[in-house]
Design a protein around this motif. Structure first.
Motif, mmCIF file in Angstrom:
data_model
loop_
_atom_site.group_PDB
_atom_site.id
_atom_site.type_symbol
_atom_site.label_atom_id
_atom_site.label_comp_id
_atom_site.label_asym_id
_atom_site.label_seq_id
_atom_site.Cartn_x
_atom_site.Cartn_y
_atom_site.Cartn_z
ATOM 1 N N VAL A 109 0.805 -1.137 0.002
ATOM 2 C CA VAL A 109 -0.010 0.087 0.033
ATOM 3 C C VAL A 109 0.878 1.147 -0.052
ATOM 4 O O VAL A 109 1.778 1.160 0.813
ATOM 5 C CB VAL A 109 -1.251 0.061 1.371
ATOM 6 C CG1 VAL A 109 -1.678 1.253 1.500
ATOM 7 C CG2 VAL A 109 -2.045 -1.228 0.865
ATOM 8 N N GLY A 110 0.510 2.130 -1.018
ATOM 9 C CA GLY A 110 1.152 3.489 -1.055
ATOM 10 C C GLY A 110 0.212 4.534 -0.671
ATOM 11 O O GLY A 110 -0.977 4.496 -0.982
ATOM 12 N N LEU A 111 0.621 5.621 0.136
ATOM 13 C CA LEU A 111 -0.347 6.657 0.416
ATOM 14 C C LEU A 111 0.648 8.027 0.700
ATOM 15 O O LEU A 111 1.751 7.976 1.013
ATOM 16 C CB LEU A 111 -0.863 6.483 1.870
ATOM 17 C CG LEU A 111 -1.590 7.424 2.607
ATOM 18 C CD1 LEU A 111 -2.993 7.682 1.862
ATOM 19 C CD2 LEU A 111 -1.955 7.152 3.953
ATOM 20 N N ASP A 112 0.284 9.334 0.052
ATOM 21 C CA ASP A 112 1.122 10.238 0.013
ATOM 22 C C ASP A 112 0.079 11.155 1.197
ATOM 23 O O ASP A 112 -1.110 11.311 0.869
ATOM 24 C CB ASP A 112 1.117 11.064 -1.444
ATOM 25 C CG ASP A 112 2.052 10.364 -1.997
ATOM 26 O OD1 ASP A 112 3.067 9.795 -1.451
ATOM 27 O OD2 ASP A 112 1.794 10.574 -3.290
ATOM 28 N N LEU A 113 0.874 11.867 2.094
ATOM 29 C CA LEU A 113 0.082 12.802 3.219
ATOM 30 C C LEU A 113 0.666 14.247 2.930
ATOM 31 O O LEU A 113 1.562 14.664 3.826
ATOM 32 C CB LEU A 113 0.352 12.266 4.499
ATOM 33 C CG LEU A 113 -0.614 10.939 4.954
ATOM 34 C CD1 LEU A 113 -0.225 10.472 6.411
ATOM 35 C CD2 LEU A 113 -2.059 11.189 4.811
ATOM 36 N N PRO A 114 0.304 15.080 1.926
ATOM 37 C CA PRO A 114 1.037 16.277 1.844
ATOM 38 C C PRO A 114 0.542 17.304 2.732
ATOM 39 O O PRO A 114 -0.750 17.035 3.251
ATOM 40 C CB PRO A 114 0.556 16.818 0.328
ATOM 41 C CG PRO A 114 -0.769 15.859 0.094
ATOM 42 C CD PRO A 114 -0.810 14.652 0.897
ATOM 43 N N GLU A 115 1.452 18.143 3.094
ATOM 44 C CA GLU A 115 1.063 19.214 4.195
ATOM 45 C C GLU A 115 0.058 20.173 3.557
ATOM 46 O O GLU A 115 0.021 20.398 2.432
ATOM 47 C CB GLU A 115 2.454 20.069 4.569
ATOM 48 C CG GLU A 115 3.400 19.442 5.107
ATOM 49 C CD GLU A 115 4.389 20.318 5.530
ATOM 50 O OE1 GLU A 115 5.037 21.265 4.954
ATOM 51 O OE2 GLU A 115 5.238 19.811 6.456
ATOM 52 N N GLY A 116 -0.617 20.560 4.415
ATOM 53 C CA GLY A 116 -1.646 21.345 3.934
ATOM 54 C C GLY A 116 -2.977 20.736 3.219
ATOM 55 O O GLY A 116 -3.951 21.516 2.705
ATOM 56 N N ARG A 117 -3.078 19.435 3.096
ATOM 57 C CA ARG A 117 -4.042 18.766 2.559
ATOM 58 C C ARG A 117 -4.573 17.894 3.446
ATOM 59 O O ARG A 117 -4.141 17.158 4.498
ATOM 60 C CB ARG A 117 -3.587 18.155 1.127
ATOM 61 C CG ARG A 117 -2.754 19.008 0.235
ATOM 62 C CD ARG A 117 -3.995 19.683 -0.397
ATOM 63 N NE ARG A 117 -3.613 20.794 -1.186
ATOM 64 C CZ ARG A 117 -3.054 20.506 -2.317
ATOM 65 N NH1 ARG A 117 -3.159 19.373 -3.054
ATOM 66 N NH2 ARG A 117 -2.456 21.655 -3.199
ATOM 67 N N VAL A 118 -5.976 17.693 3.135
ATOM 68 C CA VAL A 118 -6.671 16.629 3.968
ATOM 69 C C VAL A 118 -6.973 15.516 2.707
ATOM 70 O O VAL A 118 -7.373 15.406 1.637
ATOM 71 C CB VAL A 118 -8.294 16.883 4.232
ATOM 72 C CG1 VAL A 118 -8.860 15.610 4.977
ATOM 73 C CG2 VAL A 118 -8.220 18.042 5.255
ATOM 74 N N THR A 119 -6.426 14.175 3.319
ATOM 75 C CA THR A 119 -6.074 12.854 2.615
ATOM 76 C C THR A 119 -7.027 12.023 3.238
ATOM 77 O O THR A 119 -7.190 11.694 4.496
ATOM 78 C CB THR A 119 -4.824 12.432 2.548
ATOM 79 O OG1 THR A 119 -3.945 13.363 1.940
ATOM 80 C CG2 THR A 119 -4.732 11.162 1.432
#
Lengths: 271, 348
Positions: free
Chosen positions: A20-30
């Motif tokens: 499983v891959g997942l990006d959690l960028p700053e300033g965003r709701v994932t």
């Protein structure tokens, strides 16, 4: 970028997460969506380094810079609202004055100011989740992980909770939240849909909708075949490319899209 | 109704702990009350000293009744009263006979260990049968008060109660309400979470111990003849053992109910088999060995020895050593298991 890369977690012979891959960028709701047992909680726990990885890696800030709200809200029932916040603040090494100031500010936004002396056990489900959120946000974490914060919460409180979440993201926090409510997920910057421990699809909710192969159509009566699900009074059907769809074609919403993608994957598996 | 009965049986079959209680408890009670529930001590260990010691030994061996009841472990013509008093204080014998020059009077004097309630009662019957032929004195518990023997043991039972039941509930509740997960993610070290969780119970148990000891002495006039330091040391080590059991129970339980169930199963044998109620010497050998595996057995020995008989270090240290060993093994295992719950990823 923070997130998970090719994370595999096995519990005995069951594979809970598979690459499983997942990006959690700053300033965003994932938002991480998926049915029960899809692997949402395991993914959050993997990000928190609470489960051992059988493969892959997670990239997260130091735990002191992560805020976490477990699905049980993380509120101590025998402590008052104020004492819960105090404990969370002290845990992250905050001074009494800062805890007070930050706490008041958060309680104000969460509309909990009137309940500061109430015990955790005396709060309604929605209030408890909001307090849990305040506890997770108290130390201004760079990353916020919320495990089903809105499950079992009434619609009004859900709206308030969502407002708190977007405010946190607006201040630059990387927010990852799991949810079973797709209308909520639709409002996130990115949706990651898990299905049986793998990523079904990931991306901007509108992009996810465009990913659906074939057609989604609506009918008044249940058509023949098994690729149909009920939406309100209507029946929606997914038809693979090249086949004739029953009824009139519609633009799928996120829920339709995720069901259709799941059906498309099943069909591929059968080939 | 039939459906409910079937459903109930199905649920029961899956509840391993309740099943264990249903089967294990009656078996345990049967064993305990069949083999252990015996107040009567048939054979007394006796030390005979003084110039007529050998003569006394002959008298005993000639009488079938006496040789049945008395086991002469020491026969020493050069022995003194001070020597047998030490033997009695260290629970080496139940009774001592001072003869000839060793006796303070012109008749033989019998000294009985009153802290060994049931042995003392048997000894009393024998002495009464001898009438005026001997002088007798009951040491440590002259009126054979049950409370004097019970209070020191009760202190241990209360420590066990707090250490095992209350501690395991406190820890399991954290798991049950989902806040253990929260604690684990907060930037505390596992050690500080564990110490933070256990210290309050340690303090509470200490406060309770002081209250019970003082109340026992005040209300029941229980004496405190021995060293306070030794007592505090023994209690502290014992507390680590029972806290360890409590933590261990919490790591194998998911709910408060389960924790209480398991804790009760460890508590019951300790109450019945530690020598607190039924004397260990009166139990069948197999059951007595179960008693020797229980921490309360050793604490009771220590607390009764110190409070009533002012026992010497040579009597106390073997029990203290066993408790230290138990503390290291049980508390160590408990902490390792709890750490694994708190930081599973780091454990690999």
């Amino acid at each position: 970028m923070w997130g998970a890369r090719h994370v595999t977690v096995r519990f005995g012979s069951t594979t809970a997460l598979d690459e499983v891959g997942l990006d959690l960028p700053e300033g965003r709701v994932t938002s991480i969506v998926g049915g029960d047992g899809a692997g949402k909680t395991t993914l959050v726990r993997a990000l928190l380094r609470r489960v051992a990885l059988d493969g892959g890696a997670v990239d997260v800030p130091d735990l002191t810079e992560v805020g976490y709200q477990p699905s049980t809200s993380g509120v101590w029932p025998a402590l008052s609202v104020r004492q819960n916040l105090e404990f969370a603040g002290v845990a992250y090494g905050m001074s009494a004055a800062t805890i007070r100031e930050r706490g008041d500010e958060l309680l104000e936004t969460a509309a909990l100011t009137h309940a500061t002396s109430r015990l955790g056990s005396e709060l309604s489900g929605g209030m408890r989740q909001k307090l849990g959120f305040c506890m997770a946000m108290l130390h201004r974490p760079r990353m916020l992980l919320l495990d089903e914060p809105s499950t079992g919460v009434d619609p009004v409180s859900r709206v308030e909770l969502w407002r708190l979440v977007t405010q946190a993201a607006a201040r630059g926090t990387a927010v990852g939240m799991t949810t079973t409510y797709l209308d909520e997920a639709e409002r996130a910057s990115t949706v990651v849909a898990l299905d049986a421990g793998t990523v079904l699809t990931a991306g901007d909710p509108t992009a996810v909708v465009h990913e659906v192969p074939g057609t989604v159509s609506a009918t008044d009566h249940r058509p023949a075949g098994r690729r149909t699900w009920r939406r309100g009074t209507a029946f929606h059907t997914w038809t693979p490319p090249g086949e004739t769809a029953p009824g009139s074609e519609i633009t799928p919403d996120l829920e339709d899209a995720l069901i259709a993608l799941s059906l498309a994957r099943t069909q591929e598996d059968h080939r | 109704m039939r459906a409910t009965i079937i459903k109930e049986f199905r649920e029961l079959r899956r509840d391993k702990r309740t099943l264990a209680m249903l089967i294990g408890l009656p078996l345990m009670l049967l064993i305990i009350f069949g083999f252990a529930a015996n107040f009567t001590i048939d054979t007394l260990t006796v030390s005979v000293v003084g110039s007529d010691a050998s003569q006394a030994e002959q008298l005993v061996s000639q009488s079938p009744d006496a040789s049945d009841q008395l086991d002469l472990t020491t026969v020493d013509e050069d022995g003194t009263e001070a020597q047998v008093r030490d033997q009695l204080a260290d629970d080496e014998v139940d009774m001592a006979i001072l003869t000839g020059d060793a006796s303070p009077s012109d008749r033989p004097t019998v000294l009985i260990d009153g802290s060994n309630l049931f042995a003392a009662q048997t000894a009393n019957v024998i002495v009464a049968g001898l009438g005026d032929a001997v002088d007798s004195e009951i040491l440590y518990n002259p009126d054979l008060e049950t409370s004097w023997v019970m209070v020191p043991a009760l202190i241990g039972l209360i420590l066990t109660f707090i250490g095992t039941i209350i501690t395991s509930i406190g820890l399991v509740r954290e798991r049950e309400q989902g806040t253990l997960e929260q604690l684990a993610v907060m930037p505390f070290s596992s050690a500080s979470v564990i110490i933070g969780k256990i210290t309050p119970y340690f303090i509470l148990a200490c406060v309770d111990m002081v209250i019970i000891t003082v109340l026992g002495m005040w209300v029941f006039d229980v004496p405190f003849n021995g060293s306070v330091t030794a007592f505090v040391l023994g209690a502290a080590i014992f507390l680590f053992v029972v806290l360890g059991i409590g933590v261990l129970i919490s790591t194998v339980s998911q709910t408060t109910g389960q924790a209480v169930q398991v804790a009760m199963m460890t508590l019951l044998p300790q109450v019945l088999l530690s020598g607190m109620i039924f004397p260990l010497e009166a139990m069948a050998a197999g059951v007595r060995w179960i008693g020797y595996l229980l921490p309360l057995t050793y604490f009771t020995k220590i607390s009764q020895g110190i409070m009533l008989r002012d026992s010497s270090w040579s009597y106390l240290w073997p029990s203290l050593a066993v408790l230290v060993l138990m503390a290291v093994v049980i508390f160590g295992t408990a902490v390792v298991r709890l750490r694994r719950d708190l930081a599973p990823a780091k454990a690999r």
